[in-house]
Design a protein around this motif. Structure first.
Motif, mmCIF file in Angstrom:
data_model
loop_
_atom_site.group_PDB
_atom_site.id
_atom_site.type_symbol
_atom_site.label_atom_id
_atom_site.label_comp_id
_atom_site.label_asym_id
_atom_site.label_seq_id
_atom_site.Cartn_x
_atom_site.Cartn_y
_atom_site.Cartn_z
ATOM 1 N N UNK A 103 0.761 -0.842 0.000
ATOM 2 C CA UNK A 103 -0.082 -0.193 -0.247
ATOM 3 C C UNK A 103 1.319 1.350 -0.271
ATOM 4 N N UNK A 104 0.270 2.438 -0.499
ATOM 5 C CA UNK A 104 1.400 3.325 -1.282
ATOM 6 C C UNK A 104 0.596 4.484 -0.466
ATOM 7 N N UNK A 105 1.299 5.599 0.101
ATOM 8 C CA UNK A 105 0.503 6.918 0.076
ATOM 9 C C UNK A 105 1.396 8.208 -0.129
ATOM 10 N N UNK A 106 0.763 9.390 -0.294
ATOM 11 C CA UNK A 106 1.382 10.146 -0.277
ATOM 12 C C UNK A 106 1.398 11.163 0.624
ATOM 13 N N UNK A 138 2.923 23.373 9.252
ATOM 14 C CA UNK A 138 2.111 22.708 9.485
ATOM 15 C C UNK A 138 2.044 21.012 10.127
ATOM 16 N N UNK A 139 1.135 20.382 10.086
ATOM 17 C CA UNK A 139 1.409 19.109 9.921
ATOM 18 C C UNK A 139 1.673 18.478 9.124
ATOM 19 N N UNK A 140 2.150 16.892 8.734
ATOM 20 C CA UNK A 140 2.540 16.099 8.076
ATOM 21 C C UNK A 140 0.130 16.059 7.718
ATOM 22 N N UNK A 141 0.022 15.792 6.351
ATOM 23 C CA UNK A 141 -1.203 15.216 6.059
ATOM 24 C C UNK A 141 -0.814 13.970 4.508
ATOM 25 N N UNK A 142 -1.709 13.086 5.302
ATOM 26 C CA UNK A 142 -2.448 12.413 3.685
ATOM 27 C C UNK A 142 -2.891 12.737 2.733
ATOM 28 N N UNK A 143 -2.865 12.789 1.603
ATOM 29 C CA UNK A 143 -4.045 13.158 0.496
ATOM 30 C C UNK A 143 -3.776 12.501 -0.488
ATOM 31 N N UNK A 144 -3.242 10.963 -0.398
ATOM 32 C CA UNK A 144 -3.878 10.152 -1.608
ATOM 33 C C UNK A 144 -3.076 8.730 -0.887
ATOM 34 N N UNK A 145 -3.770 7.890 -0.900
ATOM 35 C CA UNK A 145 -3.349 6.486 -1.005
ATOM 36 C C UNK A 145 -3.774 5.259 -2.109
ATOM 37 N N UNK A 146 -3.131 4.668 -2.800
ATOM 38 C CA UNK A 146 -3.739 3.316 -4.028
ATOM 39 C C UNK A 146 -3.318 1.580 -2.551
ATOM 40 N N UNK A 147 -4.722 1.079 -2.398
ATOM 41 C CA UNK A 147 -3.986 0.104 -1.755
ATOM 42 C C UNK A 147 -4.343 -1.215 -2.908
ATOM 43 N N UNK A 163 -7.306 0.339 -5.185
ATOM 44 C CA UNK A 163 -8.509 1.445 -4.743
ATOM 45 C C UNK A 163 -7.485 2.683 -4.026
ATOM 46 N N UNK A 164 -8.250 3.306 -4.891
ATOM 47 C CA UNK A 164 -7.577 4.720 -4.567
ATOM 48 C C UNK A 164 -8.348 6.007 -3.785
ATOM 49 N N UNK A 165 -7.912 6.382 -2.564
ATOM 50 C CA UNK A 165 -8.718 7.354 -1.827
ATOM 51 C C UNK A 165 -7.820 8.505 -1.848
ATOM 52 N N UNK A 166 -8.778 9.920 -1.655
ATOM 53 C CA UNK A 166 -8.243 11.099 -1.998
ATOM 54 C C UNK A 166 -8.748 11.982 -0.601
ATOM 55 N N UNK A 167 -7.976 12.817 0.362
ATOM 56 C CA UNK A 167 -8.269 13.599 0.995
ATOM 57 C C UNK A 167 -9.323 14.890 0.045
#
Length: 129
Positions: free
Chosen positions: A33-36, A43-52, A57-61
């Motif tokens: 699983x890879x995320x950006x 600012x704090x580190x934030x997750x913006x996208x990941x792929x399973x 499957x793709x997810x986005x903030x």
């Protein structure tokens, strides 16, 4: 030795596009699983996208949904992040991260960063006129 390397950052005008690439050595990204994530100054580190791994499957903030697209190229062992309609608020250092997980979902909020075992060094994206 596992290494993730981000590339493709740079300076772009508002409304422009960039494609970030996360290349891997020492592991096969198609099994991870890879995320950006990104971190802007102060600012704090934030997750913006990941792929399973399962079904890719793709997810986005919310701040990037509809503008960014994550994809995986198993043959080249890399994951890309296509970024369109860039805004000054997108200015940050962008990191890719990987974890060996076959979950069909991924989270981008809360303690998501702690789930990842491998990280790149980051690439700077600056959106400015």
């Amino acid at each position: 030795q596992v290494q993730l390397v981000e590339s493709g950052g740079g300076v772009v005008q508002p409304g422009g596009s960039l494609t970030l690439t996360c290349s891997a050595s020492g592991l096969s990204l198609w099994n991870y699983r890879v995320a950006w994530f990104r971190q802007a100054p102060g600012k704090e580190r934030e997750g913006i996208s990941c792929i399973t791994v399962t079904n890719d499957n793709r997810f986005y903030a919310d701040p990037v949904r509809g503008r960014f697209a994550i994809s995986r190229d198993a043959a080249r062992n890399l994951v890309s992040l296509q970024m369109n309609s860039l805004k000054p608020d997108d200015t940050a250092i962008y990191f890719c991260a990987a974890v060996a997980s076959f979950s069909s979902t991924c989270t981008l909020v809360g303690g998501a960063a702690a789930e990842y075992d491998y990280w790149g060094q980051g690439t700077q994206v600056t959106v400015s006129s």
